[in-house]
Design an enzyme around this catalytic site. Structure first.
Site, mmCIF file in Angstrom:
data_model
loop_
_atom_site.group_PDB
_atom_site.id
_atom_site.type_symbol
_atom_site.label_atom_id
_atom_site.label_comp_id
_atom_site.label_asym_id
_atom_site.label_seq_id
_atom_site.Cartn_x
_atom_site.Cartn_y
_atom_site.Cartn_z
ATOM 1 N N ASN A 44 1.279 -1.595 0.001
ATOM 2 C CA ASN A 44 0.126 -0.101 0.047
ATOM 3 C C ASN A 44 0.605 1.065 -0.002
ATOM 4 O OD1 ASN A 44 0.947 -0.790 3.032
ATOM 5 N ND2 ASN A 44 -1.251 0.352 3.668
ATOM 6 N N GLU A 46 0.489 4.982 0.837
ATOM 7 C CA GLU A 46 -0.818 6.464 1.445
ATOM 8 C C GLU A 46 -0.546 8.230 0.512
ATOM 9 O OE1 GLU A 46 -2.240 3.806 5.123
ATOM 10 O OE2 GLU A 46 -1.097 5.796 5.138
ATOM 11 N N CYS A 55 -4.101 1.138 -2.917
ATOM 12 C CA CYS A 55 -3.870 -0.331 -2.421
ATOM 13 C C CYS A 55 -3.178 -1.215 -2.900
ATOM 14 C CB CYS A 55 -4.803 -1.077 -2.132
ATOM 15 S SG CYS A 55 -6.455 -0.440 -1.814
ATOM 16 N N GLU A 57 -2.895 -4.332 -3.656
ATOM 17 C CA GLU A 57 -3.493 -5.187 -4.660
ATOM 18 C C GLU A 57 -3.641 -4.297 -6.391
ATOM 19 O OE1 GLU A 57 -4.425 -4.212 -2.044
ATOM 20 O OE2 GLU A 57 -6.094 -6.121 -1.483
ATOM 21 N N CYS A 97 -11.126 -3.159 -4.968
ATOM 22 C CA CYS A 97 -9.918 -3.766 -5.339
ATOM 23 C C CYS A 97 -10.138 -4.724 -5.902
ATOM 24 C CB CYS A 97 -8.869 -3.927 -4.441
ATOM 25 S SG CYS A 97 -7.759 -2.944 -4.137
HETATM 26 ZN ZN LIG Z 1 -8.175 -2.160 -2.155
#
Ligand SMILES: [Zn+2]
Length: 147
Positions: A44, A46, A55, A57, A97
């Site tokens: 991830n 941010e 994210c 994924e 996701c």
């Molecule tokens: Zn996600």
């Protein structure tokens, strides 16, 4: 746990070590298995704006796409947990996701297995994408691929 699940969960845990998560303090790692055995990972990522955060994924699947392999995804592993804690509860992909994983699944013509784990431990929840996102809207609805 199958060898495939173990490989992806371990790769996702390695990727989560590089999570940029100073706001949530929740590190997530993802590992995408391709047809030739290649594993592509993401963590991830941010942002101070919060809303621009990515994210794990999404990062992993965008990397797969950048390698021209978006139709070659065969499985995904995802782990997550609070930074500095030994969380063992499996974490599953967020709704956004799931939709992005569905794009790869429909393009590849495969109901992808999604292995979900915690930051540590042996608890793994295994799902088919169709369980996580039933009645999905995707490229097939727009005629990009056959159903
Ligand atoms: Zn996600």
């Amino acid at each position: 746990m199958t060898d495939q699940a173990r490989t992806l969960i371990e790769a996702a845990r390695d990727a989560a070590k590089n999570a940029y998560a100073p706001y949530s303090n929740f590190a997530v790692g993802a590992a995408v298995l391709l047809g030739d055995g290649t594993v592509v990972t993401g963590a991830n990522f941010e942002n101070a704006s919060y809303g621009l955060s990515l994210c794990a994924e999404t990062v992993a699947l965008a990397t797969v796409n950048a390698q021209g392999r978006f139709r070659d995804v065969v499985a995904i592993g995802v782990i997550g947990g609070r930074i500095g804690h030994a969380d063992t509860a499996p974490v599953s992909p967020c709704g956004r996701c799931r939709q992005i994983i569905n794009e790869a699944a429909q393009l590849g013509g495969c109901d992808l297995p999604v292995y979900c784990g915690g930051a540590t431990g042996d608890r793994i929840a295994t799902y088919k994408l169709s369980e996580l996102l039933p009645h999905a809207f995707g490229p097939a609805d727009l005629g990009l691929v056959d159903r």
